[in-house]
Design a protein around this motif. Structure first.
Motif, PDB file in Angstrom:
ATOM      1  N   ARG A 109       5.645  36.455  22.937  1.00 34.66           N
ATOM      2  CA  ARG A 109       5.080  35.394  23.777  1.00 34.66           C
ATOM      3  C   ARG A 109       6.082  34.955  24.839  1.00 34.66           C
ATOM      4  O   ARG A 109       5.729  34.772  26.001  1.00 34.66           O
ATOM      5  N   LEU A 110       7.331  34.786  24.457  1.00 34.22           N
ATOM      6  CA  LEU A 110       8.368  34.407  25.409  1.00 34.22           C
ATOM      7  C   LEU A 110       8.541  35.488  26.461  1.00 34.22           C
ATOM      8  O   LEU A 110       8.585  35.204  27.663  1.00 34.22           O
ATOM      9  N   THR A 111       8.618  36.727  26.040  1.00 34.35           N
ATOM     10  CA  THR A 111       8.804  37.838  26.967  1.00 34.35           C
ATOM     11  C   THR A 111       7.660  37.899  27.976  1.00 34.35           C
ATOM     12  O   THR A 111       7.887  38.050  29.178  1.00 34.35           O
ATOM     13  N   GLU A 112       6.435  37.768  27.505  1.00 35.54           N
ATOM     14  CA  GLU A 112       5.273  37.812  28.397  1.00 35.54           C
ATOM     15  C   GLU A 112       5.263  36.638  29.369  1.00 35.54           C
ATOM     16  O   GLU A 112       4.919  36.797  30.548  1.00 35.54           O
ATOM     17  N   ALA A 113       5.628  35.450  28.900  1.00 33.30           N
ATOM     18  CA  ALA A 113       5.654  34.279  29.782  1.00 33.30           C
ATOM     19  C   ALA A 113       6.690  34.436  30.883  1.00 33.30           C
ATOM     20  O   ALA A 113       6.440  34.083  32.045  1.00 33.30           O
ATOM     21  N   ILE A 114       7.836  34.987  30.545  1.00 31.29           N
ATOM     22  CA  ILE A 114       8.876  35.213  31.553  1.00 31.29           C
ATOM     23  C   ILE A 114       8.426  36.289  32.537  1.00 31.29           C
ATOM     24  O   ILE A 114       8.640  36.167  33.742  1.00 31.29           O
TER      25      ILE A 114
END
Length: 122
Positions: A109-114
């Protein structure tokens, strides 16, 4: 979570409400893509990083400092977090606490948001 419960949680997590509000006001002033990245990192840290009352407020304030300076310098989000935002956050948090277990879903989720904030994803 009710407002009362959320306030209690946030107070325990980062300390005084005044510092939290000041941090949030600073984050809100960032350019939209920087703000989106900060919010993703904040969400990740709040859910998956062990709390330490003495360092939590400083950690969020330093996150705001980092992104404010990067925006002022014209640095891209990828120049700040690199290609692996999970490694970035874990290294960033490592300056404040021992870190902790983070589920793969949260990392994704963090990777996709960034990626979205950096303009490289859907």
């Amino acid at each position: 979570m009710s407002d009362v419960e959320e306030y209690g949680f946030i107070s325990k997590l980062i300390g005084p409400k005044k510092r939290w509000r000041a941090y949030k006001a600073r984050a809100k002033q960032l350019p939209e893509n920087y703000r989106a990245a900060v919010e993703a990192i904040e969400r990740y840290m709040m859910h998956f990083v062990p709390t330490d009352g003495d360092s939590d407020a400083s950690r969020f304030e330093d996150l705001a400092d980092l992104f404010e300076q990067a925006a002022a310098d014209g640095r891209s989000i990828r120049e700040i977090v690199g290609e692996n935002p999970v490694e970035f956050v874990e290294a960033f948090v490592g300056n404040y606490s021992a870190g902790g277990y983070v589920p793969a879903r949260a990392r994704k989720r963090l990777t996709e948001a960034i990626e979205r904030a950096a303009g490289q994803g859907a």
